[in-house]
Design an enzyme around this catalytic site. Sequence first.
Site, short mmCIF file in Angstrom:
data_model
loop_
_atom_site.label_atom_id
_atom_site.label_comp_id
_atom_site.label_asym_id
_atom_site.label_seq_id
_atom_site.Cartn_x
_atom_site.Cartn_y
_atom_site.Cartn_z
N ARG A 38 0.85 -1.21 0.00
CA ARG A 38 0.00 0.00 0.00
C ARG A 38 0.89 1.25 0.00
O ARG A 38 0.82 2.07 0.91
CB ARG A 38 -0.91 0.02 1.22
CG ARG A 38 -1.81 -1.18 1.46
CD ARG A 38 -2.81 -1.52 0.44
NE ARG A 38 -4.18 -1.04 0.55
CZ ARG A 38 -5.08 -1.40 1.43
NH1 ARG A 38 -4.77 -2.15 2.43
NH2 ARG A 38 -6.31 -0.95 1.36
N TYR A 49 -1.24 0.66 9.43
CA TYR A 49 -2.36 -0.24 9.76
C TYR A 49 -2.51 -0.36 11.27
O TYR A 49 -1.56 -0.11 12.02
CB TYR A 49 -2.09 -1.64 9.20
CG TYR A 49 -2.29 -1.73 7.72
CD1 TYR A 49 -3.57 -1.82 7.19
CD2 TYR A 49 -1.21 -1.74 6.85
CE1 TYR A 49 -3.75 -1.91 5.82
CE2 TYR A 49 -1.39 -1.83 5.49
CZ TYR A 49 -2.67 -1.91 4.98
OH TYR A 49 -2.86 -2.00 3.63
N ASP A 90 -4.36 -0.56 -6.40
CA ASP A 90 -4.80 -1.06 -5.10
C ASP A 90 -6.21 -1.65 -5.17
O ASP A 90 -7.21 -0.98 -4.91
CB ASP A 90 -4.72 0.09 -4.09
CG ASP A 90 -4.99 -0.37 -2.67
OD1 ASP A 90 -5.43 -1.52 -2.49
OD2 ASP A 90 -4.77 0.43 -1.75
N GLN A 148 -0.96 3.08 -5.57
CA GLN A 148 -2.36 3.40 -5.28
C GLN A 148 -3.30 3.06 -6.44
O GLN A 148 -4.40 2.57 -6.22
CB GLN A 148 -2.50 4.88 -4.92
CG GLN A 148 -2.43 5.08 -3.41
CD GLN A 148 -2.47 6.52 -2.98
OE1 GLN A 148 -2.57 7.42 -3.82
NE2 GLN A 148 -2.38 6.75 -1.71
P1 NAD Z 1 -8.20 -2.59 7.30
O1 NAD Z 1 -9.24 -3.18 6.40
O2 NAD Z 1 -7.02 -3.40 7.66
O3 NAD Z 1 -8.94 -2.17 8.68
C1 NAD Z 1 -10.09 -1.36 8.68
C2 NAD Z 1 -10.04 -0.41 9.87
O4 NAD Z 1 -10.21 -1.12 11.10
C3 NAD Z 1 -8.71 0.35 10.01
O5 NAD Z 1 -8.98 1.74 9.93
C4 NAD Z 1 -8.22 -0.07 11.38
O6 NAD Z 1 -7.53 0.98 12.06
C5 NAD Z 1 -9.50 -0.43 12.10
N1 NAD Z 1 -9.34 -1.27 13.29
C6 NAD Z 1 -8.51 -2.31 13.50
N2 NAD Z 1 -8.63 -2.80 14.76
C7 NAD Z 1 -9.59 -2.04 15.36
C8 NAD Z 1 -10.17 -2.06 16.65
N3 NAD Z 1 -9.78 -2.93 17.59
N4 NAD Z 1 -11.11 -1.13 16.94
C9 NAD Z 1 -11.50 -0.23 16.00
N5 NAD Z 1 -10.99 -0.17 14.76
C10 NAD Z 1 -10.04 -1.06 14.45
O7 NAD Z 1 -7.70 -1.19 6.78
P2 NAD Z 1 -7.74 -0.52 5.33
O8 NAD Z 1 -9.10 0.03 5.13
O9 NAD Z 1 -7.24 -1.49 4.34
O10 NAD Z 1 -6.70 0.68 5.49
C11 NAD Z 1 -6.07 0.99 6.70
C12 NAD Z 1 -5.07 2.10 6.54
O11 NAD Z 1 -4.27 2.01 5.36
C13 NAD Z 1 -5.68 3.45 6.45
O12 NAD Z 1 -4.84 4.36 7.13
C14 NAD Z 1 -5.68 3.78 5.01
O13 NAD Z 1 -5.77 5.16 4.75
C15 NAD Z 1 -4.35 3.21 4.64
N6 NAD Z 1 -4.29 2.93 3.20
C16 NAD Z 1 -3.26 3.46 2.47
C17 NAD Z 1 -3.19 3.23 1.12
C18 NAD Z 1 -2.08 3.78 0.28
O14 NAD Z 1 -1.37 4.65 0.71
N7 NAD Z 1 -1.90 3.26 -0.92
C19 NAD Z 1 -4.16 2.48 0.49
C20 NAD Z 1 -5.20 1.95 1.26
C21 NAD Z 1 -5.23 2.17 2.63
#
Ligand code: NAD
Length: 384
Positions: free
Chosen positions: A122, A229, A130, A127
């Site tokens: 990521r 993450y 993704d 991006q």
């Molecule tokens: P994910 O599917 O792994 O998790 C979903 C959400 O659940 C996350 O926000 C996580 O913090 C939350 N979570 C985990 N444990 C928890 C708990 N105990 N209580 C409450 N919430 C909890 O995450 P995702 O949607 O794939 O993305 C996560 C991060 O990665 C974000 O910061 C997102 O902006 C970033 N991201 C970056 C890129 C990039 O730069 N290319 C792309 C996608 C996502």
Amino acid sequence: MRLAVLKEAAPAETRVALLPDAVKSLIAKGLEVAVESGAGMASGHSDEAYAQAGASLTADRASLLSSADILPMVNAPSAADQRLIQPGAVAIGFLRPLDDPAALLPAIESGVTLLAVELVPRITRAQAMDALSSMATVAGYKAVILAADHLPRLFPMLMTAAGTIAPARVFVIGAGVAGLQAIATARRLGAVVEAYDVRAAAGEQVRSLGAKFLDVDLGGIATEDKGGYARELSEEALDRGRDLIAKAARTADVIITSAQVPGRRAPLLIRRDAVENMRPGTIVVDLAAAAGGNCELTRPGETQLHHGVTLFAPLNLPVTVPGHASQLYSRNIANFLALLVKDGAFHLDMDDEIVRGSCVAHQGKVVNSRVASALEAHIAAPTP
Ligand code: NAD
């Protein structure tokens, strides 16, 4: 170079890996493209549209598999299909290499190069490739639509001659890609939205969408890893979140839960008693169901009615929006292919972080250490 687009064989799958516009630009780059008849039909793309894009069409799946050099796909192929793919060919898709590595053994052993889109790092440069974010976006949107469709109330505030209707209250747990899209969708429908996440950075994003961020004091522990993450939390820290969730859930009409920790079972955040204290008519959509679920009562893939609360645990919401899910996925795949195909020839540059990160197997060997460990664990204790 011959690229083949297959009709997805998984039951209930409606998406296709490449749309006609992407096929057209790949042909312009010197590739030959063949498409299995009916491949795009469920997502609204006819055989004629592929033919007009310059692809050849055939109903002979076996010949497509055995003659292609590049096979973009949505889901991992069956063992029988894998055995038909020629050695040295490249298969790209949601291959589930960490969930079910043994299912890929026929292709690994016959020397097929496997690239898993869920392992694309990521990083900013990746991006546009993704696919996890693309599918999470669709799932977050559709979770709210599913909830709105089953809620015995309306979403927006309405002032009518027959009185005022209060807006629906939506509570989103986990404000990652899916959660943020759920918040944005619920807000567009007029709901009042609250959200909770363990990552402090999520607070700003939640507020920027017009929702309230619920903070919980976790005693200053690190909740985020280097990649941005969430980390796996201690039971004590999880309990603090569970208490806050139980309280917020008592006044919510809809709860969308999407909390995940990469490579782990989804954290259990909604206890049975929290569900039993929800108001009758409340809708819960557990978007983490495929990773075990965030709710203690979740049965992945099943819908339950418990004490008047409807609990959805969908395993694959993107298949219910095949047109746009395929459009986003097709763009992701086309961008990924742009990195791999230069001057009409395939280059697997293992010095490239994106290629190295996503490559599962090459020339008969598993090249990803996490997948190798997952395979070893499977060989030590095979799943029935
Ligand atoms: P994910 O599917 O792994 O998790 C979903 C959400 O659940 C996350 O926000 C996580 O913090 C939350 N979570 C985990 N444990 C928890 C708990 N105990 N209580 C409450 N919430 C909890 O995450 P995702 O949607 O794939 O993305 C996560 C991060 O990665 C974000 O910061 C997102 O902006 C970033 N991201 C970056 C890129 C990039 O730069 N290319 C792309 C996608 C996502």
